[in-house]
Design a protein around this motif. Structure first.
Motif, PDB file in Angstrom:
ATOM      1  N   GLN A   1      -8.205  12.294   1.928  1.00  0.00           N
ATOM      2  CA  GLN A   1      -9.497  11.655   1.682  1.00  0.00           C
ATOM      3  C   GLN A   1     -10.551  12.166   2.657  1.00  0.00           C
ATOM      4  O   GLN A   1     -11.700  12.436   2.270  1.00  0.00           O
ATOM      5  CB  GLN A   1      -9.375  10.135   1.818  1.00  0.00           C
TER       6      GLN A   1
ATOM      7  N   THR B   1      -3.423   0.651  -3.025  1.00  0.00           N
ATOM      8  CA  THR B   1      -3.173  -0.514  -3.866  1.00  0.00           C
ATOM      9  C   THR B   1      -1.702  -0.895  -3.842  1.00  0.00           C
ATOM     10  O   THR B   1      -1.358  -2.084  -3.900  1.00  0.00           O
ATOM     11  CB  THR B   1      -3.618  -0.238  -5.314  1.00  0.00           C
TER      12      THR B   1
ATOM     13  N   SER C   1     -15.158   5.875   0.242  1.00  0.00           N
ATOM     14  CA  SER C   1     -16.052   5.177  -0.686  1.00  0.00           C
ATOM     15  C   SER C   1     -17.513   5.502  -0.416  1.00  0.00           C
ATOM     16  O   SER C   1     -18.292   5.750  -1.338  1.00  0.00           O
ATOM     17  CB  SER C   1     -15.818   3.664  -0.588  1.00  0.00           C
TER      18      SER C   1
ATOM     19  N   LYS D   1     -10.451   2.700   3.123  1.00  0.00           N
ATOM     20  CA  LYS D   1     -11.214   3.441   2.109  1.00  0.00           C
ATOM     21  C   LYS D   1     -12.710   3.494   2.430  1.00  0.00           C
ATOM     22  O   LYS D   1     -13.492   3.954   1.587  1.00  0.00           O
ATOM     23  CB  LYS D   1     -11.023   2.782   0.738  1.00  0.00           C
TER      24      LYS D   1
ATOM     25  N   ALA E   1      -9.136  10.871  -3.974  1.00  0.00           N
ATOM     26  CA  ALA E   1      -9.409   9.451  -4.189  1.00  0.00           C
ATOM     27  C   ALA E   1      -8.321   8.815  -5.045  1.00  0.00           C
ATOM     28  O   ALA E   1      -7.897   7.678  -4.793  1.00  0.00           O
ATOM     29  CB  ALA E   1     -10.777   9.269  -4.845  1.00  0.00           C
TER      30      ALA E   1
ATOM     31  N   SER F   1      -9.216  12.954 -11.214  1.00  0.00           N
ATOM     32  CA  SER F   1      -8.862  11.611 -10.781  1.00  0.00           C
ATOM     33  C   SER F   1      -7.584  11.133 -11.466  1.00  0.00           C
ATOM     34  O   SER F   1      -6.701  10.542 -10.841  1.00  0.00           O
ATOM     35  CB  SER F   1     -10.015  10.651 -11.080  1.00  0.00           C
TER      36      SER F   1
ATOM     37  N   THR G   1      -6.034   5.858  -3.615  1.00  0.00           N
ATOM     38  CA  THR G   1      -6.040   4.570  -4.307  1.00  0.00           C
ATOM     39  C   THR G   1      -4.639   4.140  -4.694  1.00  0.00           C
ATOM     40  O   THR G   1      -4.286   2.952  -4.598  1.00  0.00           O
ATOM     41  CB  THR G   1      -6.935   4.642  -5.553  1.00  0.00           C
TER      42      THR G   1
ATOM     43  N   THR H   1      -7.878  -7.632  -2.380  1.00  0.00           N
ATOM     44  CA  THR H   1      -8.730  -6.712  -3.133  1.00  0.00           C
ATOM     45  C   THR H   1     -10.206  -7.072  -2.997  1.00  0.00           C
ATOM     46  O   THR H   1     -11.063  -6.182  -3.008  1.00  0.00           O
ATOM     47  CB  THR H   1      -8.333  -6.703  -4.617  1.00  0.00           C
TER      48      THR H   1
ATOM     49  N   VAL I   1      -4.320   2.195 -12.893  1.00  0.00           N
ATOM     50  CA  VAL I   1      -5.674   2.656 -12.577  1.00  0.00           C
ATOM     51  C   VAL I   1      -6.124   3.730 -13.571  1.00  0.00           C
ATOM     52  O   VAL I   1      -7.283   3.742 -14.011  1.00  0.00           O
ATOM     53  CB  VAL I   1      -5.741   3.184 -11.130  1.00  0.00           C
TER      54      VAL I   1
END
Length: 481
Positions: A371, A410, A312, A308, A402, A344, A406, A430, A220
Motif C-alpha cells: 500500500q 477486513t 485511503s 488504511k 488496495a 482491484s 482490504t 468498521t 468485496v
C-alpha cells in the motif's frame, strides 16, 4: 440442550423475538457467569492461547455443521465462498444506487447541484450503524409459521426493505417530490447499513478463520461488481425506458440475495447470545476490554484507525490529480476506471488466496508495505508527468495493492470479533475504520493547496507508517495462527 420457546415482542406477525439463549449446538462452557468469554479461545487442535493485543480474536476456528474440512482446491471453491458472492453483491447494490443512480436521476431532471451535493449527507447511517447493531444481536425477527433464526431473519427483513425502497423511488418526480425522494434515500441508506450489519455478522460466523481473507475478498469483489448495475446497466436503460421502470429493474437485482437467504442455513452459535438489550449493548464492549485491558483495546482500535489511513488519503482526490496533470476525461474514463476496476478485483482475489497460505498476520505486513509503495507510485507520476502508460501502471499498482490490503484488513477485523456479539463489534470496528477516510480525506484538498501533489503523496506514505509500527504488537510476524 434444547432451545426454550422464544418470547415474541408483538402479537401480530411479523414479530421480533429475543435471541435464543440456548440454541442447539451452543455451548455454555466457554461463558462465565457474567456472560464474558474467558481469556483463552480454543483452536482447531484443541489447545488454548491467551487473548492479548497481539492475538485479539475471541473466535473459535470451526467449520459449519455438515461441512467436512476442505482440502486442495476445495479450500478456495466451496459452498461458503459461493454464499460470499451473493452476500457481497446484495450489500453493494443499494450503496451504488445512492452514489450513482440517484445522482444521475436527479441531475438528468435538472435538480440544482447544491441540492444534489446535500444528498451525500444521507450516507451517515453507514458510519453510525454500530449504534443500533446491538438490537440485531439481541432480537430475532420471526413469523408465527416460520422462524428463520437471528441472522437469516434480519437478512430477509432488510433485503425486502431495501428492494421495496429502491423500487418505490421511481414512482416520484424530482421536480414535484424532492423531499419525498430525500426521505426515501435516507431510508434506503438506513436499511442498507442495517443489512450490512447482519451480512458482515453472517459472513464472519460462516467462515472459519483460515477462510476469512478469501471470503472477504470474494465479498468485496462481488460488492464492486454490484456497482455495475446502478452505475452502468441502469444508466443505459434510462436512455430507453422511463425512470420508474429503471428503478424497478434495479430493485429486482435484490432477488438473488433474497433467494439465497431462504435456502441457506443459520450459522452455528458460539456461546450464549445476549439475553437482554442491556447485555447486547454492554457485553460486547466489556468482552473486548476484558481480553487485554484498556491498553490492549486501545492498541487494536488505534491500528484499525491507522492501517488504511495513508492509502485511503492518497486516492481521495485521484480524479482531480489526473485532471491537473493534463489527462483528458476520456483517458481517465478508459484507463483509470477500466484498469483500476480489474486490478482491484484481481488484487482482492490474489490477496484472499494468498492469505489462506500465509495467514492474516503476515498478510497485514506484506500488503501494508505494498500500500505504501502504491502511494509512492502516485508521487512518481506527479514528478514524471502525464503518460498513458505511466497512468495505467500506477493505477493498476494502487488498485491491486488496495485490494490486497482490504482483504487482509477486513479479515483481521472479522478475527477480532467475538462470535456471540458479531453484529455489534463488527459494526463498531468498521465504523471506526471509516472515520479517517471521512475526516482526513476532507482535509486533503487543503494539504495539496499548501504543499503540492508530489509532497502530498509523500505525506500519504508517511501516514502509513504508524499503522505498520503497531504490527509487532497487533499481528506479530511469527505468531502461530
Amino acid at each position: 440442550m434444547t432451545s426454550p420457546q422464544e418470547d415474541t415482542l408483538a402479537a401480530a406477525p411479523p414479530s421480533v423475538a429475543p435471541a435464543d439463549v440456548s440454541s442447539p449446538g451452543a455451548s455454555m462452557s466457554g461463558v462465565s457467569k457474567q456472560g464474558i468469554a474467558p481469556s483463552s479461545a480454543a483452536t482447531s487442535d484443541g489447545s488454548t492461547h491467551g487473548a492479548s493485543a497481539s492475538a485479539p480474536s475471541a473466535s473459535v476456528e470451526t467449520i459449519p455443521p455438515g461441512d467436512p474440512q476442505p482440502e486442495g482446491w476445495r479450500v478456495y471453491l466451496n459452498r461458503r465462498m459461493l454464499i460470499c458472492v451473493f452476500l457481497g453483491f446484495t450489500s453493494g447494490l443499494p450503496l451504488f444506487v445512492l452514489i450513482n443512480l440517484v445522482q444521475a436521476w436527479l441531475r438528468s431532471s435538472e435538480v440544482d447541484l447544491k441540492a444534489i451535493g446535500l444528498f451525500a449527507l444521507i450516507q451517515f447511517p453507514y458510519t453510525w450503524k454500530f449504534v443500533w447493531a446491538p438490537l440485531m444481536d439481541r432480537f430475532v425477527p420471526s413469523l408465527r409459521v416460520w422462524r428463520p433464526g437471528r441472522r437469516r431473519g434480519w437478512m430477509l427483513l432488510t433485503q425486502l426493505l431495501v428492494m421495496v425502497t429502491i423500487g418505490a423511488m421511481g414512482f416520484f418526480s424530482p421536480h414535484d417530490a424532492l423531499w419525498t425522494i430525500a426521505a426515501l434515500a435516507s431510508l434506503l441508506a438506513f436499511f442498507s447499513a442495517s443489512q450490512d450489519i447482519v451480512l458482515d455478522a453472517y459472513r464472519r460466523e460462516l467462515l472459519p478463520d483460515r477462510e476469512q481473507g478469501l471470503g472477504t475478498a470474494i465479498h468485496v469483489n462481488a460488492y464492486k461488481v454490484a456497482g455495475l448495475v446502478p452505475g452502468s446497466l441502469a444508466l443505459i436503460l434510462a436512455d430507453h425506458l422511463p425512470w420508474q421502470t429503471v428503478f424497478l429493474v434495479t430493485a429486482a437485482f435484490m432477488l438473488p440475495g433474497i433467494i439465497m437467504t431462504l435456502v441457506i442455513h443459520e450459522p452455528e452459535v458460539h456461546g450464549a447470545p445476549p439475553k437482554t438489550l442491556e447485555q447486547a449493548i454492554v457485553l460486547p464492549f466489556r468482552e473486548f476490554l476484558a481480553r487485554d485491558g484498556w491498553h490492549g483495546a486501545l492498541l487494536v482500535l488505534g491500528f484499525i484507525f491507522l492501517y488504511k489511513l495513508g492509502d485511503s488519503m492518497s486516492t481521495s482526490l485521484a480524479t482531480s490529480f489526473y485532471l491537473d496533470l493534463g489527462f483528458t476525461k476520456t483517458a481517465i474514463g478508459v484507463i483509470a476506471k477500466t484498469v483500476g476496476f480489474w486490478a482491484s478485483l484481481v488484487g482482492g482475489l490474489v490477496g484472499g488466496i494468498w492469505l489462506v497460505k500465509i495467514g492474516i498476520n503476515r498478510g497485514l505486513w506484506i500488503f501494508g508495505v505494498l500500500q505504501m509503495v502504491s502511494s509512492l507510485g502516485f508521487a512518481w507520476l506527479a514528478h514524471h508527468g502525464p503518460t498513458p502508460g505511466g497512468l495505467a501502471i500506477v493505477i493498476a499498482l494502487e488498485a491491486g495493492a488496495a485490494g490486497l490490503g482490504t482483504a487482509a484488513f477486513t479479515a483481521y477485523i472479522a478475527r477480532a470479533t467475538d462470535p456471540r456479539y458479531t453484529a455489534t463489534q463488527f459494526a463498531l470496528f468498521t465504523s471506526l475504520a471509516s472515520v479517517p477516510r471521512t475526516f482526513a480525506n476532507a482535509g486533503a484538498g487543503f494539504a495539496v493547496a499548501q504543499i503540492g501533489w508530489f509532497d502530498f503523496f509523500l505525506a500519504c506514505v508517511v501516514l502509513g507508517i504508524p499503522g505498520m509500527l503497531l504490527l509487532p504488537r497487533i499481528a506479530p510476524w511469527g505468531a502461530r495462527q
